[in-house]
Design an enzyme around this catalytic site. Structure first.
Site, PDB file in Angstrom:
ATOM      1  N   ALA A   1       4.137  -1.668   3.952  1.00 14.31           N
ATOM      2  CA  ALA A   1       3.424  -2.722   4.671  1.00 14.31           C
ATOM      3  C   ALA A   1       3.639  -4.130   4.112  1.00 14.31           C
ATOM      4  O   ALA A   1       2.700  -4.915   4.028  1.00 14.31           O
ATOM      5  CB  ALA A   1       1.921  -2.405   4.725  1.00 14.31           C
ATOM      6  N   GLY A   2       4.882  -4.427   3.751  1.00 19.17           N
ATOM      7  CA  GLY A   2       5.166  -5.762   3.224  1.00 19.17           C
ATOM      8  C   GLY A   2       4.858  -6.865   4.231  1.00 19.17           C
ATOM      9  O   GLY A   2       4.251  -7.884   3.894  1.00 19.17           O
ATOM     10  N   GLY A   3       5.280  -6.661   5.468  1.00 22.29           N
ATOM     11  CA  GLY A   3       5.016  -7.674   6.499  1.00 22.29           C
ATOM     12  C   GLY A   3       3.521  -7.836   6.733  1.00 22.29           C
ATOM     13  O   GLY A   3       3.016  -8.962   6.864  1.00 22.29           O
ATOM     14  N   SER A   4       2.821  -6.718   6.750  1.00 22.13           N
ATOM     15  CA  SER A   4       1.361  -6.777   6.934  1.00 22.13           C
ATOM     16  C   SER A   4       0.694  -7.439   5.733  1.00 22.13           C
ATOM     17  O   SER A   4      -0.301  -8.148   5.879  1.00 22.13           O
ATOM     18  CB  SER A   4       0.788  -5.370   7.127  1.00 22.13           C
TER      19      SER A   4
ATOM     20  N   PRO B   1      10.023  -4.155  -0.449  1.00 24.22           N
ATOM     21  CA  PRO B   1      11.210  -4.031   0.412  1.00 24.22           C
ATOM     22  C   PRO B   1      10.831  -3.923   1.887  1.00 24.22           C
ATOM     23  O   PRO B   1       9.763  -3.393   2.225  1.00 24.22           O
ATOM     24  CB  PRO B   1      11.869  -2.736  -0.073  1.00 24.22           C
TER      25      PRO B   1
ATOM     26  N   LYS C   1       0.835  -1.218   0.000  1.00 26.34           N
ATOM     27  CA  LYS C   1       0.000   0.000   0.000  1.00 26.34           C
ATOM     28  C   LYS C   1       0.860   1.255   0.000  1.00 26.34           C
ATOM     29  O   LYS C   1       2.053   1.207   0.329  1.00 26.34           O
ATOM     30  CB  LYS C   1      -0.924   0.013   1.214  1.00 26.34           C
TER      31      LYS C   1
ATOM     32  N   ALA D   1       9.934  -0.326   4.424  1.00 28.66           N
ATOM     33  CA  ALA D   1       9.794   0.714   3.404  1.00 28.66           C
ATOM     34  C   ALA D   1       8.536   1.554   3.589  1.00 28.66           C
ATOM     35  O   ALA D   1       8.293   2.488   2.834  1.00 28.66           O
ATOM     36  CB  ALA D   1       9.779   0.076   2.018  1.00 28.66           C
ATOM     37  N   GLY D   2       7.693   1.178   4.576  1.00 31.60           N
ATOM     38  CA  GLY D   2       6.433   1.914   4.753  1.00 31.60           C
ATOM     39  C   GLY D   2       5.373   1.502   3.757  1.00 31.60           C
ATOM     40  O   GLY D   2       4.367   2.189   3.570  1.00 31.60           O
TER      41      GLY D   2
ATOM     42  N   ASP E   1      -1.337  -2.069  10.086  1.00 31.85           N
ATOM     43  CA  ASP E   1      -1.754  -1.987   8.671  1.00 31.85           C
ATOM     44  C   ASP E   1      -2.573  -3.197   8.232  1.00 31.85           C
ATOM     45  O   ASP E   1      -3.107  -3.218   7.126  1.00 31.85           O
ATOM     46  CB  ASP E   1      -0.518  -1.899   7.760  1.00 31.85           C
TER      47      ASP E   1
HETATM   48  P1  ATP Z   1       5.504  -1.117   9.539  1.00 31.38           P
HETATM   49  O1  ATP Z   1       5.185   0.283   9.156  1.00 31.38           O
HETATM   50  O2  ATP Z   1       4.289  -1.965   9.814  1.00 31.38           O
HETATM   51  O3  ATP Z   1       6.581  -1.252  10.580  1.00 31.38           O
HETATM   52  P2  ATP Z   1       6.892  -1.351   7.028  1.00 31.38           P
HETATM   53  O4  ATP Z   1       5.944  -1.310   5.908  1.00 31.38           O
HETATM   54  O5  ATP Z   1       7.715  -0.127   7.229  1.00 31.38           O
HETATM   55  O6  ATP Z   1       6.106  -1.820   8.304  1.00 31.38           O
HETATM   56  P3  ATP Z   1       7.656  -4.111   6.895  1.00 31.38           P
HETATM   57  O7  ATP Z   1       8.578  -4.623   5.877  1.00 31.38           O
HETATM   58  O8  ATP Z   1       6.226  -4.457   6.786  1.00 31.38           O
HETATM   59  O9  ATP Z   1       7.892  -2.543   6.900  1.00 31.38           O
HETATM   60  O10 ATP Z   1       8.107  -4.589   8.358  1.00 31.38           O
HETATM   61  C1  ATP Z   1       9.085  -3.991   9.147  1.00 31.38           C
HETATM   62  C2  ATP Z   1       9.663  -4.971  10.151  1.00 31.38           C
HETATM   63  O11 ATP Z   1       8.709  -5.955  10.571  1.00 31.38           O
HETATM   64  C3  ATP Z   1      10.808  -5.767   9.564  1.00 31.38           C
HETATM   65  O12 ATP Z   1      12.017  -5.073   9.697  1.00 31.38           O
HETATM   66  C4  ATP Z   1      10.799  -7.058  10.359  1.00 31.38           C
HETATM   67  O13 ATP Z   1      11.615  -6.945  11.508  1.00 31.38           O
HETATM   68  C5  ATP Z   1       9.357  -7.200  10.846  1.00 31.38           C
HETATM   69  N1  ATP Z   1       8.637  -8.298  10.152  1.00 31.38           N
HETATM   70  C6  ATP Z   1       7.979  -9.298  10.719  1.00 31.38           C
HETATM   71  N2  ATP Z   1       7.459 -10.133   9.821  1.00 31.38           N
HETATM   72  C7  ATP Z   1       7.770  -9.667   8.620  1.00 31.38           C
HETATM   73  C8  ATP Z   1       7.527 -10.107   7.292  1.00 31.38           C
HETATM   74  N3  ATP Z   1       6.835 -11.209   7.013  1.00 31.38           N
HETATM   75  N4  ATP Z   1       7.995  -9.339   6.291  1.00 31.38           N
HETATM   76  C9  ATP Z   1       8.686  -8.214   6.550  1.00 31.38           C
HETATM   77  N5  ATP Z   1       8.968  -7.765   7.775  1.00 31.38           N
HETATM   78  C10 ATP Z   1       8.527  -8.478   8.816  1.00 31.38           C
END
Ligand code: ATP
Length: 320
Positions: A120-123, A114, A23, A117-118, A156
């Site tokens: 929400a890949g993990g989400s 990535p 997103k 990166a903001g 997210d």
């Molecule tokens: P958020 O704003 O929710 O922290 P983001 O979009 O900036 O997330 P993501 O890649 O979603 O970044 O996640 C950030 C951190 O969440 C990662 O550095 C990792 O430690 C943890 N994490 C847990 N599970 C996952 C996953 N399946 N994929 C990516 N990161 C994950």
């Protein structure tokens, strides 16, 4: 969220594959800090056409495994996490509780978003696992229950489980779908995502931000209208991220990426979520491709579009 296939393996093992999008936040207002330490936000969240492929196969025992491969992204940060900290595995625990199931599953993820990166890949991984397990374990489970339960592991997740453009409030748990006209459907927004190559820690940014300073009553209403009208020029006027000043102060490199996108012709640029990725809005796909071409070749960048209403939800649970 698109469930691609459902396949019966051997006796009881079943597989579901979900293309789970990342997103951007077209707006992100930080309204205030709450007594529980979280911040109240108001954000227009738009899923974009950058997908994680999440494949889930049921098991007859209780084990949960997760293998993540990267496609153009470094996934060492996920593979080095203790399994129970991986959001995909935590999503299984949530679904086991919601569905009253003790069985485990094998998860295979192809990651294209990535880390840190903001976007929400993990989400997206967690939302994909939840959607797949709903298909396999409890097709009639209400989405609202998944959203509520998902919020307990990631802010997210409710928005991504919802599967369309949404307005997010509270600390992320209050999600309302943005209804988009169907006939004619508005044009999607085309944009160029650029990732500076380092992650940003969301917690650090929230701890250093200044809530409420830039609040504007009409901001989100006008941003939503721009989405409904497919009016990217109007979207540029209302695009806003209340975390951007903080991220720019702590990670000045992000501003250099915005500048590069603007130099390349982007109509407007913005940080996505808490960064580190930024995006530049474009007139259309060709324009976005020209902007992307202007960036140095070694920069991670993607041309994507926002996803039309209902695309992810339309392929509801399939039956074997
Ligand atoms: P958020 O704003 O929710 O922290 P983001 O979009 O900036 O997330 P993501 O890649 O979603 O970044 O996640 C950030 C951190 O969440 C990662 O550095 C990792 O430690 C943890 N994490 C847990 N599970 C996952 C996953 N399946 N994929 C990516 N990161 C994950």
């Amino acid at each position: 969220m698109e469930t691609l296939e459902l396949e019966q393996l051997g006796t009881k093992a079943m597989t579901a594959v979900v293309e789970s999008p990342g997103k951007i936040n077209l707006t992100l207002e930080i309204l205030g800090k709450r007594p529980d330490g979280y911040h109240d936000v108001r954000s227009v969240v738009l899923p974009v056409s950058l997908f994680e492929t999440v494949e889930v196969t049921t098991r007859e025992d209780h084990a949960v495994t997760c293998v993540t491969k990267g496609e153009g992204v470094d996934v060492s940060g996920v593979n080095s996490l203790p399994s129970e900290r991986n959001l995909a595995v935590r999503a299984v625990r949530v679904m086991q509780r919601l569905c009253g199931v003790a069985d485990g599953c094998d998860i295979r993820i192809v990651k294209r978003i990535p880390l840190g990166a903001g976007m929400a890949g993990g989400s997206a991984d967690a939302a994909g696992v939840m959607t797949a397990l709903r298909t396999l374990w409890a097709p009639s489970l209400p989405l609202s229950e998944m959203e509520e339960a998902g919020a307990s592991i990631g802010s997210d997740i409710p928005a991504l489980v919802h599967g369309r453009a949404v307005l997010v409030e509270g600390r992320g748990e209050r999600v309302s779908g943005i209804s988009i006209p169907r006939n004619p459907a508005p044009a999607p927004f085309w944009l160029v995502l650029a990732f500076p190559g380092f992650p940003v820690c969301t917690k650090e940014i929230y701890e250093n931000c200044h809530p409420g300073l830039t609040r504007d009553a009409d901001l989100c209403k006008n941003a939503i209208s721009s989405v409904r009208n497919g009016d990217v020029r109007a979207a540029c006027l209302w695009a806003f991220n209340g975390l951007q000043d903080t991220v720019t102060r702590l990670y000045p490199e992000t501003e250099r990426f915005c500048l590069a996108l603007r130099k390349g012709g982007a109509l407007s640029t913005l940080l996505s979520g808490s960064g580190s990725a930024v995006f530049g809005l474009a007139e259309n796909r060709d324009h976005a491709l020209r902007i992307q071409k202007s960036l140095p070749e070694n920069v991670w960048s993607k041309v994507v579009s926002t996803l039309p209403d209902g695309v992810m939800a339309a392929h509801g649970p399939l039956t074997p």
